[in-house]
Design a protein around this motif. Structure first.
Motif, PDB file in Angstrom:
ATOM      1  N   VAL A 504      44.910  47.556  33.872  1.00 48.49           N
ATOM      2  CA  VAL A 504      43.356  47.137  33.437  1.00 48.49           C
ATOM      3  C   VAL A 504      42.868  47.981  32.307  1.00 48.49           C
ATOM      4  O   VAL A 504      43.147  49.336  32.313  1.00 48.49           O
ATOM      5  N   GLN A 505      42.354  47.486  31.386  1.00 46.06           N
ATOM      6  CA  GLN A 505      41.835  48.047  30.181  1.00 46.06           C
ATOM      7  C   GLN A 505      40.267  47.672  30.251  1.00 46.06           C
ATOM      8  O   GLN A 505      40.036  46.416  30.202  1.00 46.06           O
ATOM      9  N   VAL A 506      39.402  48.798  29.746  1.00 47.11           N
ATOM     10  CA  VAL A 506      38.115  48.165  29.661  1.00 47.11           C
ATOM     11  C   VAL A 506      37.706  49.161  28.465  1.00 47.11           C
ATOM     12  O   VAL A 506      37.958  50.135  28.564  1.00 47.11           O
ATOM     13  N   THR A 507      37.082  48.706  27.475  1.00 46.56           N
ATOM     14  CA  THR A 507      36.436  49.444  26.275  1.00 46.56           C
ATOM     15  C   THR A 507      35.219  48.906  25.981  1.00 46.56           C
ATOM     16  O   THR A 507      34.542  47.949  26.328  1.00 46.56           O
ATOM     17  N   ASP A 508      34.497  49.971  25.246  1.00 46.51           N
ATOM     18  CA  ASP A 508      33.012  49.538  24.595  1.00 46.51           C
ATOM     19  C   ASP A 508      33.062  48.911  23.414  1.00 46.51           C
ATOM     20  O   ASP A 508      34.282  48.441  22.981  1.00 46.51           O
ATOM     21  N   THR A 509      32.170  48.538  22.649  1.00 44.03           N
ATOM     22  CA  THR A 509      32.140  47.909  21.450  1.00 44.03           C
ATOM     23  C   THR A 509      32.816  48.619  20.165  1.00 44.03           C
ATOM     24  O   THR A 509      32.977  47.950  19.409  1.00 44.03           O
ATOM     25  N   ALA A 510      32.963  49.801  20.424  1.00 43.07           N
ATOM     26  CA  ALA A 510      33.740  50.408  19.432  1.00 43.07           C
ATOM     27  C   ALA A 510      35.006  50.764  19.613  1.00 43.07           C
ATOM     28  O   ALA A 510      35.934  51.248  18.921  1.00 43.07           O
ATOM     29  N   GLY A 511      35.596  50.258  20.733  1.00 43.00           N
ATOM     30  CA  GLY A 511      37.168  50.146  21.111  1.00 43.00           C
ATOM     31  C   GLY A 511      37.387  51.375  21.925  1.00 43.00           C
ATOM     32  O   GLY A 511      38.437  51.838  22.165  1.00 43.00           O
ATOM     33  N   ASN A 512      36.514  52.179  22.250  1.00 36.21           N
ATOM     34  CA  ASN A 512      36.721  53.337  23.049  1.00 36.21           C
ATOM     35  C   ASN A 512      36.960  53.104  24.600  1.00 36.21           C
ATOM     36  O   ASN A 512      36.131  52.387  25.081  1.00 36.21           O
ATOM     37  N   GLY A 513      38.114  53.470  24.996  1.00 39.75           N
ATOM     38  CA  GLY A 513      38.391  53.284  26.484  1.00 39.75           C
ATOM     39  C   GLY A 513      37.471  53.896  27.433  1.00 39.75           C
ATOM     40  O   GLY A 513      37.149  55.187  27.358  1.00 39.75           O
ATOM     41  N   GLN A 514      37.215  53.202  28.457  1.00 39.16           N
ATOM     42  CA  GLN A 514      36.500  53.682  29.524  1.00 39.16           C
ATOM     43  C   GLN A 514      37.499  53.737  30.604  1.00 39.16           C
ATOM     44  O   GLN A 514      38.138  52.781  31.045  1.00 39.16           O
ATOM     45  N   CYS A 515      37.327  55.039  31.385  1.00 39.41           N
ATOM     46  CA  CYS A 515      38.323  55.023  32.596  1.00 39.41           C
ATOM     47  C   CYS A 515      37.979  54.043  33.652  1.00 39.41           C
ATOM     48  O   CYS A 515      36.901  53.560  33.891  1.00 39.41           O
ATOM     49  N   VAL A 516      38.731  53.488  34.459  1.00 35.97           N
ATOM     50  CA  VAL A 516      38.669  52.368  35.252  1.00 35.97           C
ATOM     51  C   VAL A 516      39.246  52.893  36.505  1.00 35.97           C
ATOM     52  O   VAL A 516      40.438  53.463  37.046  1.00 35.97           O
ATOM     53  N   TYR A 517      38.522  52.400  37.722  1.00 36.20           N
ATOM     54  CA  TYR A 517      39.072  52.333  39.123  1.00 36.20           C
ATOM     55  C   TYR A 517      39.332  51.033  39.218  1.00 36.20           C
ATOM     56  O   TYR A 517      38.618  50.051  38.719  1.00 36.20           O
ATOM     57  N   VAL A 518      40.381  50.772  40.255  1.00 30.70           N
ATOM     58  CA  VAL A 518      40.521  49.251  40.427  1.00 30.70           C
ATOM     59  C   VAL A 518      40.405  49.145  41.991  1.00 30.70           C
ATOM     60  O   VAL A 518      40.551  50.115  42.640  1.00 30.70           O
ATOM     61  N   GLU A 519      39.803  48.101  42.609  1.00 29.71           N
ATOM     62  CA  GLU A 519      39.891  47.530  43.862  1.00 29.71           C
ATOM     63  C   GLU A 519      40.534  46.261  43.915  1.00 29.71           C
ATOM     64  O   GLU A 519      40.133  45.238  43.453  1.00 29.71           O
ATOM     65  N   ASP A 520      41.633  46.153  44.782  1.00 28.70           N
ATOM     66  CA  ASP A 520      42.504  44.878  44.962  1.00 28.70           C
ATOM     67  C   ASP A 520      41.800  44.166  46.270  1.00 28.70           C
ATOM     68  O   ASP A 520      40.832  44.730  46.782  1.00 28.70           O
ATOM     69  N   GLY A 521      42.400  42.901  46.141  1.00 25.01           N
ATOM     70  CA  GLY A 521      41.955  42.149  47.241  1.00 25.01           C
ATOM     71  C   GLY A 521      43.090  41.370  48.025  1.00 25.01           C
ATOM     72  O   GLY A 521      44.201  41.964  47.893  1.00 25.01           O
ATOM     73  N   ILE A 522      42.858  40.466  48.895  1.00 29.68           N
ATOM     74  CA  ILE A 522      43.732  39.822  49.588  1.00 29.68           C
ATOM     75  C   ILE A 522      43.207  38.276  50.051  1.00 29.68           C
ATOM     76  O   ILE A 522      42.118  38.250  50.322  1.00 29.68           O
ATOM     77  N   VAL A 523      44.164  37.456  50.084  1.00 31.31           N
ATOM     78  CA  VAL A 523      43.880  36.198  50.396  1.00 31.31           C
ATOM     79  C   VAL A 523      44.583  35.548  51.738  1.00 31.31           C
ATOM     80  O   VAL A 523      45.901  35.910  51.881  1.00 31.31           O
ATOM     81  N   HIS A 524      44.015  35.052  52.474  1.00 39.15           N
ATOM     82  CA  HIS A 524      44.777  34.496  53.636  1.00 39.15           C
ATOM     83  C   HIS A 524      44.644  32.996  53.674  1.00 39.15           C
ATOM     84  O   HIS A 524      43.475  32.323  53.482  1.00 39.15           O
ATOM     85  N   VAL A 525      46.018  32.293  53.664  1.00 37.15           N
ATOM     86  CA  VAL A 525      45.804  31.053  53.368  1.00 37.15           C
ATOM     87  C   VAL A 525      46.248  30.482  55.086  1.00 37.15           C
ATOM     88  O   VAL A 525      46.977  30.734  55.735  1.00 37.15           O
ATOM     89  N   GLN A 526      45.401  29.398  55.227  1.00 36.35           N
ATOM     90  CA  GLN A 526      45.436  28.639  56.718  1.00 36.35           C
ATOM     91  C   GLN A 526      44.988  27.606  56.980  1.00 36.35           C
ATOM     92  O   GLN A 526      44.757  26.851  55.884  1.00 36.35           O
ATOM     93  N   ILE A 527      45.731  26.785  57.822  1.00 37.39           N
ATOM     94  CA  ILE A 527      45.730  25.467  58.081  1.00 37.39           C
ATOM     95  C   ILE A 527      44.192  24.994  58.260  1.00 37.39           C
ATOM     96  O   ILE A 527      43.615  25.328  59.299  1.00 37.39           O
ATOM     97  N   GLY A 528      43.775  23.969  57.552  1.00 35.46           N
ATOM     98  CA  GLY A 528      42.418  23.710  57.689  1.00 35.46           C
ATOM     99  C   GLY A 528      42.250  22.639  58.869  1.00 35.46           C
ATOM    100  O   GLY A 528      43.260  21.634  58.870  1.00 35.46           O
TER     101      GLY A 528
END
Length: 563
Positions: A504-528
């Motif tokens: 993951v990369q996030v920058t400001d408008t001058a190209g300076n990197g901002q440190c980043v935390y990430v939060e993942d997810g999960i998907v449950h596929v079920q029969i409808g």
């Protein structure tokens, strides 16, 4: 697509169509970028400083008509510091009923009678005063004298200690711990103090190398600047000082009898040619003034900072002390004085008043006067940490429910963005469960009126890489919003798949990197049920019959929740 593709496209676009405009990704930083520089925002507080001195030189008394005098020089306070109160300790070997004792400032400008021939048992006058206010407003620095009249000429002044208190402003500090609270205070080191740090550890140890301290109360996600458990070589990156003038070389060092139950910890008199091994056990000696300091370290990008450490101590009250402090110049420290007795306590010192400063030091200082000693302080398990203003890029919502064989969408959102100019991420998943099929930019990147363009999507087995960048004269957006919406196709079977953000990369408008935390997810596929391709099979048994009609009839006239 490589991580540098965004940078390459940005540079190309600059050359072709956007000369003179501020393009966001001039050089995207990695996810461990230290963030944007912050201005120092010091919150000041008024606290108590202390300067002190002592002498153990024996001075003969001058008899009934004369005055015997012993003096100490105080020079550790700021030049403009004035007295708020004074505390004095002394011993005179003579009949107390024959003695008058005075305390005087430089030039005898102000004096205060401490004792005036009162009767007392014994042939030694030993006095430790409460706080004296007679000298309020006088300069702290200068010569302070104890003058004694009377007594037999064979009598003498044995020792004299003085602590001069004054008020001073320093950045706000906060200490948390369950032990006896220290006294907030200022400490100024003598000018020209020189480190005596040895080049190697003289102790034989089974462990070498880096520390293995496990932080206890450090905020989650904080960046660890330095840990020290004294199990490996010491002083490593530390500097130690012997600031006493008693002719002995003694200073902080690690010793293998940690009073808090570990193997090794720091003790203030173990180091140096005249060091004392505390494990015998031995008390600390008189006339000590030693410093253990780490720094400088950088808090220019920090939003909060602190130091966690364990400490226990047994120290003479008022006149001896151990001090923990923080400084932005390596000489003037704000912190806490500890004396008396306290069991092993885990402390966490917070010094948000120093955030924004590129050079910060922390130090432990120990001082003893010329009489009365105890076991002293032990310091261990040090963790120096900082928090920085990081953006959070996350799967939103973190838990998704999808139906087999049907499409669904996943948002990738950002929180705490600062002047957002560009982003890129890779999202991985279980390709046997779901498959990414598309991606579109969210509205947040262009929400301030900047022009935007996407990079990707690029699909791999179990992954999709996607990004966007912006250009224009306006500032980028701050705060929270949707970066992108991804489209997925669920497989035919029930399953679960993690949705993990990487690179993951996030920058400001001058190209300076901002440190980043990430939060993942999960998907449950079920029969409808009912299935979308056979909605008449209410009970999903594969047959449309009277049972389905009865299920509908039994709920006739009732309302369903709206979607």
């Amino acid at each position: 697509m490589s991580r540098n593709l965004v940078s390459a496209l940005t540079l190309l676009l600059t050359a072709l169509i956007l000369v003179g405009l501020g393009l966001a990704l001039k050089g995207a930083s990695s996810t461990v970028a230290t963030g944007l520089a912050k201005e120092t925002t010091e919150e000041l507080q008024t606290t108590t400083g202390r300067a002190q001195g002592s002498t153990g030189e024996e001075v003969p008394l001058a008899g009934a008509e004369g005055w015997a005098r012993t003096s100490v020089e105080i020079g550790g306070a700021p030049d403009d510091a004035v007295v708020s109160s004074v505390r004095v300790k002394y011993h005179v070997f003579a009949d107390p009923g024959d003695l008058e004792v005075q305390l005087l400032t430089s030039g005898d400008e102000v004096s205060c009678t401490l004792w005036n021939r009162q009767s007392a048992e014994g042939d030694v006058l030993a006095q430790s005063t409460e706080s004296l206010t007679a000298f309020q407003g006088m300069p702290v620095n200068g010569t302070w004298s104890l003058a004694v009249q009377g007594g037999d000429v064979e009598g003498y002044i044995d020792d004299f200690s003085i602590v001069v208190y004054y008020e001073v402003e320093m950045p706000a500090l906060h200490m948390e711990g369950e032990g006896a609270p220290g006294m907030p205070g200022f400490l100024r080191l003598p000018e020209g103090a020189t480190s005596v740090s040895p080049s190697s550890d003289r102790d034989e140890k089974t462990l070498e190398g880096s520390s293995s301290v496990v932080p206890q109360d450090v905020p989650p996600g904080a960046i660890i600047i330095k840990t020290e458990d004294f199990e490996g070589s010491f002083p490593n990156e530390w500097q130690v000082f012997d600031l006493s003038d008693d002719g002995y070389e003694r200073y902080w060092d690690d010793a293998g009898c940690d009073a808090c139950g570990g193997d090794w910890a720091a003790w203030p008199a173990d180091g140096g040619a005249d060091g004392i091994w505390p494990c015998s056990p031995n008390d600390y000696p008189n006339n000590m003034y030693t410093l253990m300091i780490y720094g400088p370290f950088d808090l220019s990008d920090a939003s909060n900072a602190g130091t966690e450490f364990g400490m226990c101590y047994d120290i003479e009250v008022d006149y001896d002390w151990v001090y923990f402090g923080i400084s932005d110049d390596g000489s003037n420290f704000g912190g806490w004085y500890f004396d008396g007795y306290d069991d092993c306590t885990l402390w966490n010192a917070y010094y948000s008043g120093y955030v924004g400063d590129p050079s910060v030091w922390v130090a432990w200082v120990f001082y003893s006067d010329n009489s009365v000693t105890f076991e002293g302080p032990w310091v261990d398990d040090i963790v120096i940490w900082k928090e920085i203003d990081c953006a959070t890029v996350k799967v939103d919502p973190p838990e998704i429910f999808a139906e087999t064989d049907y499409p669904f969408t996943v948002d990738v959102a950002v929180e705490n963005a600062a002047d957002l100019g560009a982003f890129e991420f890779e999202l991985t998943y279980d390709a046997t469960c779901v498959e990414a099929t598309g991606a579109t930019l969210g509205s947040f990147l262009g929400s301030t009126g900047r022009s935007v363009s996407e990079v990707g999507p690029t699909f791999g087995t179990g992954s999709v890489t996607y990004g966007g960048y912006s250009w224009g004269s306006n500032a980028g957006p701050n705060g929270n919003g949707i970066l992108a919406t991804l489209t997925f196709q669920a497989g035919p079977n029930e399953c679960d798949s993690s949705l993990s953000l990487q690179n993951v990369q996030v920058t400001d408008t001058a190209g300076n990197g901002q440190c980043v935390y990430v939060e993942d997810g999960i998907v449950h596929v079920q029969i409808g049920c009912p299935r979308r391709d056979c909605p008449e099979d209410i009970n999903c048994d594969g047959v449309i019959n009277i049972q389905d009609i009865m299920l509908v009839a039994s709920k006739w006239g009732q309302s369903c929740p709206t979607r």
